[in-house]
Design a protein around this motif. Structure first.
Motif, PDB file in Angstrom:
ATOM      1  N   GLU A   5       0.829  -1.205   0.000  1.00  0.00           N
ATOM      2  CA  GLU A   5       0.000   0.000   0.000  1.00  0.00           C
ATOM      3  C   GLU A   5       0.868   1.261   0.000  1.00  0.00           C
ATOM      4  OE1 GLU A   5      -3.763   1.984   2.463  1.00  0.00           O
ATOM      5  OE2 GLU A   5      -2.727   0.214   3.273  1.00  0.00           O
ATOM      6  N   ARG A  44       2.209   2.024  -3.399  1.00  0.00           N
ATOM      7  CA  ARG A  44       1.181   2.545  -4.311  1.00  0.00           C
ATOM      8  C   ARG A  44       0.794   3.982  -3.939  1.00  0.00           C
ATOM      9  NH1 ARG A  44       2.367   0.191  -8.429  1.00  0.00           N
ATOM     10  NH2 ARG A  44       0.528   1.149  -9.387  1.00  0.00           N
ATOM     11  N   HIS A  86      -8.145   2.003  -0.518  1.00  0.00           N
ATOM     12  CA  HIS A  86      -7.035   1.760  -1.454  1.00  0.00           C
ATOM     13  C   HIS A  86      -6.563   3.071  -2.054  1.00  0.00           C
ATOM     14  CE1 HIS A  86      -4.440   0.087  -4.511  1.00  0.00           C
ATOM     15  NE2 HIS A  86      -4.621  -1.110  -3.985  1.00  0.00           N
ATOM     16  N   GLU A 112      -5.280   3.700  -4.842  1.00  0.00           N
ATOM     17  CA  GLU A 112      -5.573   3.850  -6.267  1.00  0.00           C
ATOM     18  C   GLU A 112      -7.071   3.836  -6.555  1.00  0.00           C
ATOM     19  OE1 GLU A 112      -1.886   2.440  -8.842  1.00  0.00           O
ATOM     20  OE2 GLU A 112      -2.409   0.919  -7.355  1.00  0.00           O
ATOM     21  N   HIS A 113      -7.857   4.228  -5.566  1.00  0.00           N
ATOM     22  CA  HIS A 113      -9.253   4.603  -5.767  1.00  0.00           C
ATOM     23  C   HIS A 113      -9.297   6.126  -5.891  1.00  0.00           C
ATOM     24  CE1 HIS A 113     -10.875   0.785  -3.537  1.00  0.00           C
ATOM     25  NE2 HIS A 113     -10.460   0.516  -4.759  1.00  0.00           N
ATOM     26  N   GLU A 122     -10.295   3.719 -10.830  1.00  0.00           N
ATOM     27  CA  GLU A 122      -9.211   3.067 -10.116  1.00  0.00           C
ATOM     28  C   GLU A 122      -8.187   2.562 -11.120  1.00  0.00           C
ATOM     29  OE1 GLU A 122     -10.854  -0.266  -7.958  1.00  0.00           O
ATOM     30  OE2 GLU A 122     -10.634  -1.600  -9.675  1.00  0.00           O
ATOM     31  N   GLU A 145      -2.943  -2.373 -10.756  1.00  0.00           N
ATOM     32  CA  GLU A 145      -1.709  -1.582 -10.611  1.00  0.00           C
ATOM     33  C   GLU A 145      -1.031  -1.390 -11.964  1.00  0.00           C
ATOM     34  OE1 GLU A 145       0.684  -3.781  -7.852  1.00  0.00           O
ATOM     35  OE2 GLU A 145      -0.621  -3.359  -6.142  1.00  0.00           O
ATOM     36  N   HIS A 159      -3.458  -7.143  -9.770  1.00  0.00           N
ATOM     37  CA  HIS A 159      -4.765  -7.032  -9.128  1.00  0.00           C
ATOM     38  C   HIS A 159      -4.880  -7.923  -7.906  1.00  0.00           C
ATOM     39  CE1 HIS A 159      -8.454  -4.805  -9.534  1.00  0.00           C
ATOM     40  NE2 HIS A 159      -9.110  -5.855  -9.076  1.00  0.00           N
ATOM     41  N   HIS A 176      -3.797  -5.617  -5.370  1.00  0.00           N
ATOM     42  CA  HIS A 176      -4.861  -4.623  -5.177  1.00  0.00           C
ATOM     43  C   HIS A 176      -5.939  -5.182  -4.251  1.00  0.00           C
ATOM     44  CE1 HIS A 176      -7.389  -1.160  -6.643  1.00  0.00           C
ATOM     45  NE2 HIS A 176      -8.336  -1.961  -6.159  1.00  0.00           N
ATOM     46  N   GLU A 192      -7.042  -3.816  -0.586  1.00  0.00           N
ATOM     47  CA  GLU A 192      -8.422  -3.347  -0.536  1.00  0.00           C
ATOM     48  C   GLU A 192      -9.231  -4.064   0.546  1.00  0.00           C
ATOM     49  OE1 GLU A 192     -11.373  -2.263  -4.106  1.00  0.00           O
ATOM     50  OE2 GLU A 192     -10.845  -4.386  -4.035  1.00  0.00           O
TER      51      GLU A 192
END
Length: 282
Positions: free
Chosen positions: A24, A27, A144, A146-147, A161, A165, A243, A246, A250
Motif C-alpha cells: 500500500e 502505491r 485503497h 488507487e481509488h 481506479e 496496478e 490485481h 490490489h 483493498e
C-alpha cells in the motif's frame, strides 16, 4: 474498537499485514508521483501545501492521510480533469482488449484467499451497505490509494481506479444487477457469494470483459473469503498479478474498517447468514 486478525494468501504465499502495508505504501508513493507529474498541488494531512519530496518522505500513516486530503481538495471533477489524458489512454487499451476478446473464453483468474477473525460475513455486508447508502466519498480513498472516484448510483458504482496496478487509471461503471453470470461454480463450502459480469467505460460504454466472484465462508467469530477477478485471455499478465495485490490491500483495509465501525444491522445480517448456512447443509 477491535482489531481483526487477517491472514492473506496469494498463490500459496502468506502475506503479513506488514507486507500488505508495504504494498500500500508503495502505491501511495506511486500516486503522489503521478499527481505531481500531472501538475496537482499535494497537501499534507493538515491541508498545507507540500512538495513531492516532502510527500515521499512521510511515514506510512501520514502519507495515507495526506493522499486522502489531496484527493478531497481536488474533488471529483478536479481528479477527472487532472487524469483526462491518461483516462483516454486507458480507454484505448480497453478498446483493444475488448475487440480481441470472446467473453468467458480462457479467462485469467486473480485469486486472493483471506482468513479473518473478528469480522463476520454479516459485519462485512452491513459495513458495505452503509458505505453505499451513506455516500461517504472519502472511505474508498482509505481503502485503497488507487481509488480516485467512487459514487454509488444508477443501480451500480462509478469507479475510477488503477486496475491491477497497471499503467493508467480506468473510469468504469460496475452494474450491480440481479442474477449475474458466475465465471466459475461456487465452492461447496461457500456460504454466500457476490458476482459481477457487467462493467463498461464511462466515456463511451465500451463493455469491459472482466468478471468476478467473491466467495464468503462463515466460521465462528469470523469468516474466510476467496476473492476472484477474472481477466480476458489477452489482458497483460502484469495486470492480473497486480490485481491480486490490489485485492489484498483493498480487503484488508475494508475488513479493518468494518471491525471498527460495526453496524447495528450486523446482528441481522449475521442471523441471515447463519440461517443460509444451515439451509445449505440440508
Amino acid at each position: 474498537m477491535s482489531t481483526p486478525s487477517i491472514t492473506v494468501t496469494i498463490d500459496g504465499r502468506t502475506l503479513t499485514q506488514d507486507d500488505i502495508h508495504a504494498i500500500e505504501f508503495e502505491r501511495i508513493k506511486h500516486v503522489f508521483r503521478d499527481m505531481s507529474a500531472l501538475g496537482a498541488q499535494l497537501h499534507d494531512a493538515t491541508g498545507a501545501d507540500m512538495t513531492l519530496e516532502q510527500a515521499l518522505a512521510l511515514p506510512f500513516a501520514k502519507a495515507k492521510e495526506a493522499l486522502v486530503v489531496t484527493k478531497v481538495r481536488l474533488g471529483r471533477e478536479g481528479i477527472l480533469n487532472l487524469y483526462k489524458d491518461r483516462l483516454a489512454q486507458s480507454d484505448e487499451m480497453w478498446h483493444r482488449i475488448a475487440a480481441e476478446t470472446v467473453k468467458g473464453r480462457n479467462m485469467q483468474p486473480a485469486y486472493v484467499e483471506v482468513d479473518v477473525d473478528g469480522v463476520t460475513i454479516g459485519d462485512f455486508i452491513a459495513y458495505n451497505r452503509a458505505l453505499n447508502k451513506n455516500g461517504d466519498t472519502t472511505a474508498p480513498f482509505y481503502i485503497h490509494p488507487e481509488h480516485f472516484v467512487f459514487e454509488a448510483k444508477d443501480g451500480g458504482q462509478y469507479v475510477m481506479e488503477t486496475v491491477g496496478e497497471y499503467q493508467e487509471p480506468t473510469f468504469q461503471f460496475l452494474y450491480l444487477g440481479p442474477n449475474p453470470t458466475k465465471p466459475v461454480e461456487e465452492d461447496a463450502d461457500t456460504t454466500i457469494s457476490i458476482a459481477g459480469d457487467t462493467a463498461w467505460l464511462v466515456s463511451d460504454h465500451t463493455y469491459l470483459p472482466i468478471m468476478g466472484i467473491h466467495q464468503f465462508k462463515a466460521k465462528k467469530g469470523g469468516m474466510r473469503a476467496k476473492l476472484g477477478i477474472f481477466f480476458p485471455e489477452n489482458a497483460p499478465i502484469e495486470m492480473v498479478n497486480g490485481h491480486k495485490e490490489h485485492l489484498a490491500v483493498e480487503f484488508s483495509n475494508a475488513l479493518t474498517y468494518a471491525a471498527r465501525k460495526k453496524s447495528i444491522m450486523s446482528p441481522v445480517f449475521n442471523a441471515v447468514v447463519i440461517l443460509r448456512k444451515a439451509l445449505t447443509r440440508k
